[in-house]
Write a protein that holds these residues in place. Structure first.
Motif, PDB file in Angstrom:
ATOM      1  N   GLU A 268     -64.804 -58.000  13.720  1.00 38.17           N
ATOM      2  CA  GLU A 268     -65.748 -57.069  12.808  1.00 38.17           C
ATOM      3  C   GLU A 268     -66.654 -56.301  13.535  1.00 38.17           C
TER       4      GLU A 268
ATOM      5  N   GLN B 132     -70.546 -48.157  -0.884  1.00 34.46           N
ATOM      6  CA  GLN B 132     -69.259 -48.739  -1.200  1.00 34.46           C
ATOM      7  C   GLN B 132     -68.235 -48.906  -0.308  1.00 34.46           C
ATOM      8  N   THR B 133     -66.919 -49.419  -0.548  1.00 36.04           N
ATOM      9  CA  THR B 133     -66.025 -49.709   0.573  1.00 36.04           C
ATOM     10  C   THR B 133     -64.890 -48.571   0.279  1.00 36.04           C
ATOM     11  N   VAL B 134     -64.441 -48.069   1.364  1.00 38.64           N
ATOM     12  CA  VAL B 134     -63.263 -47.174   1.370  1.00 38.64           C
ATOM     13  C   VAL B 134     -62.382 -47.316   2.305  1.00 38.64           C
ATOM     14  N   PRO B 135     -61.061 -46.886   2.284  1.00 37.40           N
ATOM     15  CA  PRO B 135     -60.161 -47.128   3.334  1.00 37.40           C
ATOM     16  C   PRO B 135     -60.478 -46.335   4.461  1.00 37.40           C
ATOM     17  N   SER B 136     -60.136 -46.698   5.712  1.00 36.38           N
ATOM     18  CA  SER B 136     -60.262 -46.095   6.875  1.00 36.38           C
ATOM     19  C   SER B 136     -59.213 -44.886   6.793  1.00 36.38           C
TER      20      SER B 136
ATOM     21  N   GLY C 112     -66.413 -52.552   9.535  1.00 35.74           N
ATOM     22  CA  GLY C 112     -65.152 -52.876   9.310  1.00 35.74           C
ATOM     23  C   GLY C 112     -64.336 -53.858  10.106  1.00 35.74           C
TER      24      GLY C 112
ATOM     25  N   GLY D 215     -56.288 -47.607   6.780  1.00 35.71           N
ATOM     26  CA  GLY D 215     -56.196 -48.236   5.227  1.00 35.71           C
ATOM     27  C   GLY D 215     -57.413 -49.335   5.575  1.00 35.71           C
ATOM     28  N   ALA D 216     -57.796 -49.833   6.593  1.00 38.58           N
ATOM     29  CA  ALA D 216     -58.523 -51.026   6.688  1.00 38.58           C
ATOM     30  C   ALA D 216     -59.947 -50.726   5.809  1.00 38.58           C
ATOM     31  N   PRO D 217     -60.580 -51.504   5.047  1.00 39.05           N
ATOM     32  CA  PRO D 217     -61.692 -51.515   4.542  1.00 39.05           C
ATOM     33  C   PRO D 217     -62.940 -51.222   5.306  1.00 39.05           C
ATOM     34  N   LEU D 218     -63.724 -49.975   5.054  1.00 40.61           N
ATOM     35  CA  LEU D 218     -64.997 -49.595   5.847  1.00 40.61           C
ATOM     36  C   LEU D 218     -66.136 -49.722   4.572  1.00 40.61           C
ATOM     37  N   ASP D 219     -67.009 -50.507   5.068  1.00 41.88           N
ATOM     38  CA  ASP D 219     -67.982 -50.803   4.366  1.00 41.88           C
ATOM     39  C   ASP D 219     -69.173 -49.980   4.368  1.00 41.88           C
TER      40      ASP D 219
END
Length: 190
Positions: free
Chosen positions: A92, A34-38, A76, A52-56
């Motif tokens: 990245e 999943q992708t979650v916000p940092s 991320g 808030g950056a997307p963490l994969d």
């Protein structure tokens, strides 16, 4: 953030995972893609993953005899500034993660220091500190916008990459400054 067995994990954090489905059955596994916000700024002074950056996340949570083994990758976007010219730098990062979280009352928990391994707390594991540690080790301490970045002019502070080859300053070594005043401005001896 320390990993003490008494500290309760924030269940709202996107990096806290419920492992109650694994039970204490070695071999039980749960996959997380999943992708979650940092949840916070993760990195170093000059470059980091912003809040808030997307963490994969591509993780595997496995029950082992002493706890829960978390393996996989976290990636991320990074943002920062060049250590030579202070221009913005983006990129990245992908890190490999392997972290053991000890069960309460396990032999691993009783024979290790509090901050040596993570702990399963209230049937959850919090991988945030493991991610912070791995990202901090993987990021460059002095990021550059390009390998041959010339940096800033030490005299006036202009970026040398945009200043051009004609950029220079006529400076006289302070030790010779008094002698320079003895020579007339036209450079011809009197």
């Amino acid at each position: 953030m320390s990993r003490t067995p008494n500290a309760a994990a924030d269940p709202r954090s996107p990096l806290v995972f419920d492992v109650s489905r694994l039970g204490r059955r070695p071999g039980a596994m749960q996959e997380i893609r999943q992708t979650v916000p940092s949840p916070a700024r993760i990195g170093l002074d000059l470059i980091a993953i912003e809040p808030g950056a997307p963490l994969d996340l591509d993780l595997r949570l496995e029950s082992v005899s002493e706890g829960v083994l978390v393996t996989g990758t976290v990636g991320g976007p990074t943002r920062g500034e060049c250590s030579r010219c202070l221009e913005p730098v983006t990129g990245e990062i992908d890190i490999a993660l392997t972290e053991l979280f000890a069960y309460p009352d396990s032999l691993t928990e009783s024979t290790t220091e509090d901050d040596e391994v993570g702990h399963v707390i209230d049937q959850t594991v919090n991988i945030e500190q493991a991610v912070v540690d791995a990202v901090g080790l993987a990021l460059p301490f002095a990021p550059v916008c390009r390998d041959d970045c010339p940096g800033l002019c030490p005299t006036c502070g202009v970026a040398l990459s945009s200043a051009g080859p004609e950029h220079h300053h006529d400076e006289i070594d302070p030790r010779w400054a008094k002698l320079a005043r003895l020579v007339p401005p036209d450079g011809q001896p009197s």
